[in-house]
Scaffold this active site. Structure first.
Site, short mmCIF file in Angstrom:
data_model
loop_
_atom_site.label_atom_id
_atom_site.label_comp_id
_atom_site.label_asym_id
_atom_site.label_seq_id
_atom_site.Cartn_x
_atom_site.Cartn_y
_atom_site.Cartn_z
N GLY A 1 56.34 42.82 50.76
CA GLY A 1 56.42 44.13 50.14
C GLY A 1 55.49 44.24 48.93
N GLY B 1 59.27 37.65 53.68
CA GLY B 1 60.21 36.59 54.04
C GLY B 1 60.36 36.46 55.55
NE ARG C 1 58.84 46.37 53.11
CZ ARG C 1 59.44 45.46 52.35
NH1 ARG C 1 60.23 45.84 51.35
NH2 ARG C 1 59.25 44.18 52.58
CE LYS D 1 61.70 38.51 47.16
NZ LYS D 1 61.47 39.26 48.41
P1 ADP Z 1 56.21 39.62 48.24
O1 ADP Z 1 57.09 40.82 48.00
O2 ADP Z 1 54.81 40.02 48.61
O3 ADP Z 1 56.82 38.65 49.21
P2 ADP Z 1 57.23 38.32 45.86
O4 ADP Z 1 58.35 39.29 45.83
O5 ADP Z 1 57.56 36.90 46.12
O6 ADP Z 1 56.06 38.81 46.85
O7 ADP Z 1 56.48 38.29 44.45
C1 ADP Z 1 55.87 39.42 43.89
C2 ADP Z 1 55.91 39.35 42.39
O8 ADP Z 1 55.43 38.11 41.91
C3 ADP Z 1 55.06 40.39 41.72
O9 ADP Z 1 55.89 41.36 41.13
C4 ADP Z 1 54.26 39.60 40.67
O10 ADP Z 1 54.23 40.24 39.41
C5 ADP Z 1 55.02 38.30 40.58
N1 ADP Z 1 54.22 37.15 40.10
C6 ADP Z 1 53.08 36.67 40.62
N2 ADP Z 1 52.61 35.64 39.88
C7 ADP Z 1 53.47 35.46 38.87
C8 ADP Z 1 53.53 34.56 37.75
N3 ADP Z 1 52.58 33.64 37.53
N4 ADP Z 1 54.57 34.68 36.90
C9 ADP Z 1 55.50 35.62 37.10
N5 ADP Z 1 55.52 36.49 38.13
C10 ADP Z 1 54.51 36.42 39.01
MG MG Z 2 58.82 41.05 46.78
#
Ligand code: ADP
Ligand code: MG
Length: 396
Positions: free
Chosen positions: A354, A378, A36, A201
């Site tokens: 992210g 998001g 970023r 999330k």
């Molecule tokens: P992004 O930032 O790409 O939008 P999120 O913040 O929603 O993604 O999610 C990222 C996190 O989700 C990572 O830190 C990962 O460890 C966690 N994650 C993925 N699958 C699982 C799961 N089955 N249980 C718990 N955490 C998870």
């Molecule tokens: Mg995230």
């Protein structure tokens, strides 16, 4: 949307710019993925080149309106200085005496940064008057405002939305580039069009599904969200992440997909472990047979292959959210397989978010192996849903 060029001659002008420098840090506050920050560089160099006095606003983590030193922007300011090849003077506060001094001390082409805007309780306030008062203090530091923090344009926050009402405003080149890609995804995407959702999330992302189901042909579900789907199908999910209060909604999505001929693809196998640690013993189980004392931390190998095949046969793919806890090697297989498949798409492939972007880089994929890596998860999802994004509307 106005662009920097529309702001006229910026020489000697103070340009207040919102960037997204919200990078992941490890326990020693070392940046683990500077994507970023790198993405913010072109607009900043453009402004410096135009002779502007640049004042950067950004946030880091969730200090929730309190001054917490562990959320200082210091690591981001230092990395930005390296990338820009110039000093970046970080104020000790957001809109106080230190900020004023740092801004007043700027010469043409120089860069200053305010401290984490989320140290100010009004930054994220729901009260428009509170936000407006803080935005007024921000606006006092600039002659014009540039919005370049794509990852936050879906937020109605003082440094994103309110400040744009007070100064002549424009989108920076990063926001422009991100929006151009999203426009390609929304206006007549090549089909089949698949959206891959994962991550943690869960409630945020479940909320976007009904809108995505209108535009995409296939929805592939991994990550923490899977377990709410499995529960909706009547399966036990052990100790996995579960949004009990969303089970009914998800049942509705499954029925809706059935009715409209859209595909919601769920994993058929899951990598489970007895606890949430990097070295927990992984076992692959059927998705409808998760033991009560285990939690799901990745999609299984059979699912990873099925997801990869669906992705490869699509012409447009948008992916947000790791398929599992990709930070830990034992639970990174699903994310790696999906990332690999995206690099093989004959068409447009976009990775957003992210953690998703950090994951693909940590797994060794090059940025240019994908059609586009978005800095916003998001924000991208809300755009794809067809929502108005406050930070973009404000630039109209
Ligand atoms: P992004 O930032 O790409 O939008 P999120 O913040 O929603 O993604 O999610 C990222 C996190 O989700 C990572 O830190 C990962 O460890 C966690 N994650 C993925 N699958 C699982 C799961 N089955 N249980 C718990 N955490 C998870
Ligand atoms: Mg995230």
């Amino acid at each position: 949307m106005k662009t920097v060029a529309d702001l006229g001659d910026l020489s000697g002008k103070r340009v207040l710019i919102r960037c997204d420098l919200n990078v992941p840090l490890d326990d020693d506050r070392q940046i683990t993925d500077d994507g970023r920050i790198r993405a913010s560089v072109p607009t900043l160099q453009q402004l410096r080149g135009a002779g502007a006095r640049v004042v950067v606003m950004a946030h880091l983590g969730r200090p929730k309106g309190q001054v917490k030193p562990e959320f200082s922007l210091a690591p981001a300011a230092a990395r930005l200085a390296e990338l820009l090849g110039t000093e970046v003077r970080l104020a000790e506060d957001v809109v106080g005496e230190s900020a004023r001094q740092v801004v007043d001390g700027l010469a043409d082409g120089e860069v200053a940064m305010l401290e984490n805007v989320r140290f100010e309780p009004a930054e994220e306030s729901k009260d428009a008057d509170e936000r407006a008062a803080l935005a007024k203090a921000y606006a006092a530091f600039g002659d014009v405002f540039v919005s370049d923090g794509f990852g936050v344009v879906h937020r109605k926050q003082a440094s994103v939305y309110d400040v744009a009402q007070l100064l002549p405003s424009a989108a920076g080149s990063l926001v422009q580039a991100e929006v151009e890609v999203l426009q390609r995804l929304t206006s007549d995407p090549a089909r089949p069009y698949a959206v891959v959702l994962g991550g943690a999330k869960v409630s945020d992302k479940l909320a976007v599904i009904d809108n995505l189901l209108k535009t995409a042909d296939t929805l592939l579900v991994g990550g923490g969200m899977v377990f709410t789907f499995l529960a909706a199908q009547g399966h036990a999910v052990g100790k996995s992440l579960l949004e009990e209060d969303q089970v009914e909604t998800v049942r509705g999505y499954l029925a809706e997909a059935e009715r409209t001929g859209k595909q919601i693809v769920l994993p058929t196998d899951i990598v489970v472990a007895p606890e949430f640690t990097a070295d927990a013993e992984p076992t692959v189980v059927a998705a409808d047979a998760i033991p009560s004392d285990q939690l799901g931390l990745d999609i299984g190998p059979e699912s990873a292959e099925a997801f990869a095949a669906a992705i490869r046969s699509s012409r447009t793919v948008f992916w947000n959210g790791p398929m599992g806890v990709a930070e830990w090697e034992a639970f990174a297989g699903g994310t790696r397989a999906v990332a690999q498949a995206l690099t093989e798409v004959d068409g447009l492939s976009v990775v957003g978010g992210g953690d998703s972007a950090a994951a693909v880089r940590a797994l060794g994929f090059a940025d240019d192996a994908f059609g586009h890596i978005s800095t916003g998860g998001g924000a991208s999802l809300e755009y794809l849903e067809g929502k108005q994004l406050p930070g973009l509307d404000a630039l109209g």
